[in-house]
Design an enzyme around this catalytic site. Sequence first.
Site, mmCIF file in Angstrom:
data_model
loop_
_atom_site.group_PDB
_atom_site.id
_atom_site.type_symbol
_atom_site.label_atom_id
_atom_site.label_comp_id
_atom_site.label_asym_id
_atom_site.label_seq_id
_atom_site.Cartn_x
_atom_site.Cartn_y
_atom_site.Cartn_z
ATOM 1 N N HIS A 93 30.413 46.531 50.589
ATOM 2 C CA HIS A 93 29.567 46.466 49.389
ATOM 3 C C HIS A 93 28.378 45.530 49.586
ATOM 4 C CE1 HIS A 93 30.795 42.406 48.182
ATOM 5 N NE2 HIS A 93 32.029 42.744 48.536
ATOM 6 N N ARG B 100 32.085 45.935 42.372
ATOM 7 C CA ARG B 100 31.023 45.754 43.358
ATOM 8 C C ARG B 100 31.085 46.828 44.443
ATOM 9 N NH1 ARG B 100 34.845 41.690 43.834
ATOM 10 N NH2 ARG B 100 35.592 41.056 45.904
ATOM 11 N N GLU C 268 39.401 43.681 48.147
ATOM 12 C CA GLU C 268 39.173 42.521 48.994
ATOM 13 C C GLU C 268 40.468 41.715 49.125
ATOM 14 O OE1 GLU C 268 38.177 40.896 51.364
ATOM 15 O OE2 GLU C 268 36.129 40.312 50.858
ATOM 16 N N HIS D 16 35.383 46.306 51.145
ATOM 17 C CA HIS D 16 35.092 44.874 51.204
ATOM 18 C C HIS D 16 35.192 44.349 52.638
ATOM 19 C CE1 HIS D 16 35.496 44.778 46.774
ATOM 20 N NE2 HIS D 16 36.329 45.768 47.019
#
Length: 206
Positions: free
Chosen positions: A10, A61, A88, A158
């Site tokens: 991202h 995100r 993440e 991520h």
Amino acid sequence: MENVLVLVRHGESEWNKLNLFTGWKDPDLTETGVEEARRGGVLLKKQAFAFDIAFTSALKRAQHTLALILEELGQKHIKIIENQALNERDYGELSGLNKDEARQRWGEEQVHIWRRSYDVPPPGGESLKDTAARVLPYYEHTILPQVLAGRNVLVAAHGNSLRALIMQLDKLSTEEILKLNLATGEPYVYRLNADGSVASKMTLTA
């Protein structure tokens, strides 16, 4: 070109900009992050990639990055699957803390160990090894079969969830993966063999 797997980290998030540990917290992209995501879409469009399905995490995100890439490609209609297996790494008690504050609280050496070791988690959080333990089964059971069926697959996720995946794809050691930093919004393009091994790899850069 088919049997293609494209991985994109991202774009810059609001908490990246503030130097905060983010983990499973859910800030959105900054203006820079939006630009990085769009640039990734432009790079893929130049290579004329057409995707059949996309995967992303449960965090906005990554979802926002994916939406911007698909918008640039003119491919917003494709199926998108969101799953927290691609989230993440969970930074536990570090989440939301400024990295300098964390160093003052626990010491620079300890924070460095949490950030850069493979199997030492921060308090209440995950190590990279823990992250791999949820990312890799999801990849093998859900994402990889799509690629092996001849589809082109886009994954927007991520830094650490993608590092766990790249570690397996590139057959990196625990020492090698710790040195790998993924650029935000930069597509990593893999073409896979029928057994799931990597036939070729390239990174698209502006």
